[in-house]
Design a protein around this motif. Structure first.
Motif, short mmCIF file in Angstrom:
data_model
loop_
_atom_site.label_atom_id
_atom_site.label_comp_id
_atom_site.label_asym_id
_atom_site.label_seq_id
_atom_site.Cartn_x
_atom_site.Cartn_y
_atom_site.Cartn_z
N PHE A 164 1.82 8.53 -3.10
CA PHE A 164 2.34 7.18 -2.92
C PHE A 164 1.32 6.18 -3.43
O PHE A 164 0.18 6.54 -3.73
CB PHE A 164 2.65 6.91 -1.44
CG PHE A 164 1.44 6.85 -0.54
CD1 PHE A 164 0.81 5.63 -0.29
CD2 PHE A 164 0.92 8.00 0.05
CE1 PHE A 164 -0.32 5.57 0.54
CE2 PHE A 164 -0.19 7.94 0.88
CZ PHE A 164 -0.81 6.73 1.12
N ARG A 165 1.74 4.93 -3.55
CA ARG A 165 0.84 3.82 -3.87
C ARG A 165 0.98 2.77 -2.79
O ARG A 165 2.09 2.35 -2.46
CB ARG A 165 1.16 3.22 -5.22
CG ARG A 165 0.75 4.10 -6.35
CD ARG A 165 0.37 3.28 -7.56
NE ARG A 165 0.00 4.18 -8.64
CZ ARG A 165 -1.24 4.46 -8.97
NH1 ARG A 165 -2.24 3.91 -8.32
NH2 ARG A 165 -1.51 5.28 -9.96
N ASP A 166 -0.16 2.33 -2.24
CA ASP A 166 -0.11 1.28 -1.22
C ASP A 166 0.06 -0.08 -1.90
O ASP A 166 0.07 -0.16 -3.14
CB ASP A 166 -1.31 1.37 -0.28
CG ASP A 166 -2.62 0.90 -0.87
OD1 ASP A 166 -2.64 0.19 -1.89
OD2 ASP A 166 -3.67 1.23 -0.28
N LEU A 183 -6.77 8.70 -1.71
CA LEU A 183 -6.90 9.15 -0.32
C LEU A 183 -5.97 10.33 -0.09
O LEU A 183 -4.82 10.29 -0.51
CB LEU A 183 -6.49 8.04 0.65
CG LEU A 183 -7.19 6.70 0.55
CD1 LEU A 183 -6.59 5.73 1.55
CD2 LEU A 183 -8.67 6.87 0.79
N GLY A 184 -6.43 11.35 0.59
CA GLY A 184 -5.59 12.47 1.01
C GLY A 184 -5.45 12.42 2.52
O GLY A 184 -6.43 12.61 3.23
N ILE A 224 -5.86 5.11 11.18
CA ILE A 224 -4.83 5.94 10.56
C ILE A 224 -4.71 7.32 11.21
O ILE A 224 -3.82 8.08 10.85
CB ILE A 224 -5.05 6.07 9.04
CG1 ILE A 224 -6.41 6.68 8.73
CG2 ILE A 224 -4.87 4.72 8.36
CD1 ILE A 224 -6.63 7.01 7.26
N GLY A 225 -5.60 7.63 12.12
CA GLY A 225 -5.56 8.92 12.82
C GLY A 225 -6.62 8.93 13.89
O GLY A 225 -7.40 7.98 14.02
N PRO A 226 -6.68 10.00 14.68
CA PRO A 226 -7.68 10.07 15.73
C PRO A 226 -9.10 9.97 15.15
O PRO A 226 -9.53 10.82 14.38
CB PRO A 226 -7.46 11.45 16.35
CG PRO A 226 -6.07 11.84 15.96
CD PRO A 226 -5.83 11.19 14.64
N GLY A 227 -9.78 8.90 15.46
CA GLY A 227 -11.15 8.71 15.01
C GLY A 227 -11.30 8.40 13.53
O GLY A 227 -12.40 8.49 13.00
N GLY A 281 -2.39 7.28 -2.82
CA GLY A 281 -2.61 8.11 -1.65
C GLY A 281 -1.77 9.36 -1.75
O GLY A 281 -0.81 9.44 -2.53
N GLU A 282 -2.13 10.33 -0.96
CA GLU A 282 -1.42 11.61 -0.92
C GLU A 282 -1.30 12.01 0.54
O GLU A 282 -2.24 11.87 1.30
CB GLU A 282 -2.24 12.64 -1.70
CG GLU A 282 -1.67 14.00 -1.79
CD GLU A 282 -2.56 14.94 -2.60
OE1 GLU A 282 -2.08 16.03 -2.94
OE2 GLU A 282 -3.73 14.61 -2.87
#
Length: 133
Positions: free
Chosen positions: A118-120, A80-81, A48-51, A126-127
């Protein structure tokens, strides 16, 4: 500091394919292969992002992904933020969350950051945040 962020967060899912598709479409995440992780268990890595990854586990007979209760009552990890890479990225993610039905697009001003929830597909909240410069 001795740490450089978060390497991964392990989550239990009902459907790793649907979850991976959501993170790919909304956040441009990179999805790795699904592989066996023990009897009746698979793991899929979603970068979802670098590392930083979500390690998504599907476990036969485990119903934890279905257990969603109000904020602050969801267990040790409540939500999750996620940090948007830029204001343009924040705006793109907002549009995609609205389009996917995962969020209403409401942006909260928390002073030092703008935030949207949001909701997955598994119902995990998540935020997404963008820090003011």
């Amino acid at each position: 500091m001795l740490l450089n962020g978060i390497n991964h967060i392990a989550v239990i899912s009902n459907d790793a394919v649907t979850l991976a598709d959501f993170y790919r479409k909304v956040f441009d995440a990179q999805v790795g292969p699904t592989r066996d992780h023990g009897p009746g268990e698979t793991m899929t890595n979603i970068r979802i992002g670098p590392g930083t990854e979500l390690n998504v586990f599907v476990i036969e007979g485990n119903a934890e992904a279905q257990r969603q209760t109000p904020m602050w009552g969801r267990g040790r990890i409540d939500h999750l933020g996620l940090a948007a890479a830029s204001q343009d990225a924040f705006d793109t993610i907002r549009d995609r969350l609205i389009e996917s039905g995962a969020g209403d697009g409401k942006v909260n001003d928390f002073g030092a950051a703008f935030s949207m929830f949001f909701r997955d597909p598994d119902g995990l909240e998540g935020e997404v945040l963008i820090v003011h410069k």
